[in-house]
Design a protein around this motif. Structure first.
Motif, short mmCIF file in Angstrom:
data_model
loop_
_atom_site.label_atom_id
_atom_site.label_comp_id
_atom_site.label_asym_id
_atom_site.label_seq_id
_atom_site.Cartn_x
_atom_site.Cartn_y
_atom_site.Cartn_z
N ILE A 128 0.87 -1.18 0.00
CA ILE A 128 0.00 0.00 0.00
C ILE A 128 0.91 1.23 0.00
N GLN A 129 0.76 2.08 -1.02
CA GLN A 129 1.56 3.31 -1.06
C GLN A 129 0.87 4.36 -0.18
N VAL A 130 1.61 4.86 0.79
CA VAL A 130 1.08 5.83 1.75
C VAL A 130 1.54 7.23 1.35
N ALA A 131 0.58 8.16 1.27
CA ALA A 131 0.88 9.54 0.89
C ALA A 131 0.72 10.44 2.11
N PHE A 132 1.81 11.01 2.57
CA PHE A 132 1.74 11.93 3.71
C PHE A 132 1.38 13.35 3.28
N ASP A 133 1.24 13.56 1.95
CA ASP A 133 0.80 14.86 1.45
C ASP A 133 -0.62 14.80 0.91
N ALA A 134 -1.33 13.73 1.23
CA ALA A 134 -2.68 13.57 0.70
C ALA A 134 -3.60 14.67 1.23
N GLU A 141 0.22 13.75 -4.25
CA GLU A 141 0.62 14.35 -5.52
C GLU A 141 1.28 13.32 -6.42
N ARG A 142 2.03 12.40 -5.84
CA ARG A 142 2.70 11.35 -6.63
C ARG A 142 2.05 9.99 -6.37
N GLY A 143 0.74 9.99 -6.17
CA GLY A 143 0.03 8.76 -5.87
C GLY A 143 0.08 8.46 -4.39
N GLY A 144 -0.61 7.40 -4.01
CA GLY A 144 -0.64 7.02 -2.60
C GLY A 144 -1.94 7.38 -1.93
N VAL A 145 -2.24 6.65 -0.89
CA VAL A 145 -3.47 6.87 -0.13
C VAL A 145 -3.12 7.50 1.22
N ALA A 146 -4.02 8.32 1.74
CA ALA A 146 -3.81 8.92 3.06
C ALA A 146 -3.75 7.83 4.12
N PRO A 147 -3.03 8.07 5.22
CA PRO A 147 -2.95 7.05 6.27
C PRO A 147 -4.29 6.49 6.71
N ALA A 148 -5.31 7.32 6.72
CA ALA A 148 -6.63 6.86 7.16
C ALA A 148 -7.23 5.81 6.23
N GLY A 149 -6.72 5.73 4.99
CA GLY A 149 -7.28 4.78 4.03
C GLY A 149 -6.55 3.46 3.96
N ILE A 150 -5.49 3.31 4.76
CA ILE A 150 -4.67 2.09 4.67
C ILE A 150 -5.46 0.84 5.03
N GLU A 151 -6.15 0.88 6.15
CA GLU A 151 -6.79 -0.34 6.67
C GLU A 151 -7.78 -0.94 5.68
N GLU A 152 -8.64 -0.09 5.14
CA GLU A 152 -9.65 -0.59 4.20
C GLU A 152 -9.01 -1.19 2.96
N LEU A 153 -8.01 -0.51 2.42
CA LEU A 153 -7.35 -0.99 1.21
C LEU A 153 -6.56 -2.27 1.49
N ALA A 154 -5.90 -2.33 2.64
CA ALA A 154 -5.13 -3.52 3.00
C ALA A 154 -6.04 -4.73 3.15
N ASP A 155 -7.18 -4.54 3.77
CA ASP A 155 -8.14 -5.64 3.92
C ASP A 155 -8.60 -6.14 2.57
#
Length: 239
Positions: A128-134, A141-155
Motif C-alpha cells: 500500500i503506497q502511503v501519501a503523507f501529502d494527501a 501528488e505522486r500517488g498514494g493513499v492517506a494514512p486513514a485509508g490504509i486499513e480498508e485498502l489492506a483488507d
C-alpha cells in the motif's frame, strides 16, 4: 569488466557501504535491509551488469519501458518491482513481469490486479503506497493513499485472489507537514506498519528511502530501500 560495469560496481560498493554504515548506526544487522536498484531510463545491459554484480531486486516505474526490458532479461534471477503510478489499462502487462507492485493506492487498482493475477496464474505482492501529502482528495501528488485509508485498502488486498499483502511504501513528501522531514515521515510509516501488522502479521515489508535519504529510512526501520541515481548515475533526460 567494461568501463560501464566498472562504474556501476564502484557505485554499488559505495551504496552498500552507506547501507552497512546506516545499519550499524541503527543497531540493525545489514541483512535486515534489501537494496532495490531503480533501473528506469537505463538499458537492459545495465540490468544484466547489476545481476552479475549480485543485485537481485530491480524496480521500474513505467510499463512501456519496463515490459520490454523485463522480457529481455527474463533469463535472469531477478525480482521486479513496479514503483510508479499504475493505470488500470496497464495492469495486464505489469502483472506479466512484476513480482511486487509497490504503488497500490485505490480499490479499483486492487480489483484489476486481482483479475489479471488470477488470469495469469500468478501471485503478485502488493504494498500500500502511503501519501503523507494527501489532501482532501485522499491521494498524494505522486500517488498514494492517506494514512486513514490504509486499513480498508489492506483488507481488500488481503482477501483478493492472486494478491499477497506485503506491507507499506512511501515516497518522502515535498509538501505538507512532513516536507523536508524525511526521517519523521519514515518513522510515521513504521508506526503505520506496526498498526497494519496487528491484523496482517505477514505484511512486514516497509519500502522507504532513495539515493538522497536512504540513511534516514534505515534509521527509521525500513526493510527495503529504492536506489537509482547513486548506483547508475544521473539519469539521461527524457524526450
Amino acid at each position: 569488466m567494461t568501463d560501464r560495469k566498472d562504474d556501476i560496481a564502484g557505485n554499488l560498493a559505495r551504496v552498500e557501504g552507506r547501507i552497512a554504515a546506516a545499519c550499524a548506526a541503527a543497531g540493525r544487522p545489514r541483512e535486515d535491509v534489501t537494496l532495490i536498484v531503480v533501473t528506469k531510463t537505463y538499458p537492459a545491459a545495465d540490468v544484466r551488469a547489476l545481476a552479475e554484480l549480485g543485485v537481485r531486486h530491480v524496480a521500474e516505474n513505467r510499463d512501456q519501458e519496463a515490459a520490454p526490458k523485463a522480457a529481455e532479461c527474463a533469463d535472469l534471477s531477478l525480482s521486479w518491482h513496479f514503483v510508479g503510478q499504475l493505470q488500470t489499462n496497464k495492469v495486464r502487462s505489469v502483472v506479466g513481469y512484476a513480482d511486487v507492485v509497490q504503488s497500490v493506492d485505490r480499490a479499483r487498482l486492487v480489483t484489476a490486479l486481482s483479475k489479471e493475477a488470477v488470469r495469469a496464474g500468478r501471485e503478485v505482492g502488493c504494498l500500500i503506497q502511503v501519501a503523507f501529502d494527501a489532501g482532501e482528495s485522499g491521494r498524494g501528488e505522486r500517488g498514494g493513499v492517506a494514512p486513514a485509508g490504509i486499513e480498508e485498502l489492506a483488507d481488500l488486498v488481503a482477501r483478493s485472489e492472486g494478491l499477497r499483502l506485503d506491507g507499506l511504501m512511501t515516497v518522502a513528501p515535498l509538501t505538507g507537514e512532513y516536507a523536508g522531514r524525511q526521517q519523521a515521515a519514515f518513522e510515521r510509516l513504521m508506526d503505520l506498519s506496526t498498526d497494519l501488522r496487528r491484523n496482517h502479521p505477514a505484511a512486514t515489508m516497509v519500502s522507504a528511502g532513495m539515493s538522497a535519504d536512504l540513511e534516514q529510512a534505515v534509521a527509521a526501520g525500513a526493510t527495503h530501500v529504492r536506489v537509482g541515481t547513486a548506483v547508475l548515475g544521473v539519469r539521461p533526460r527524457l524526450g
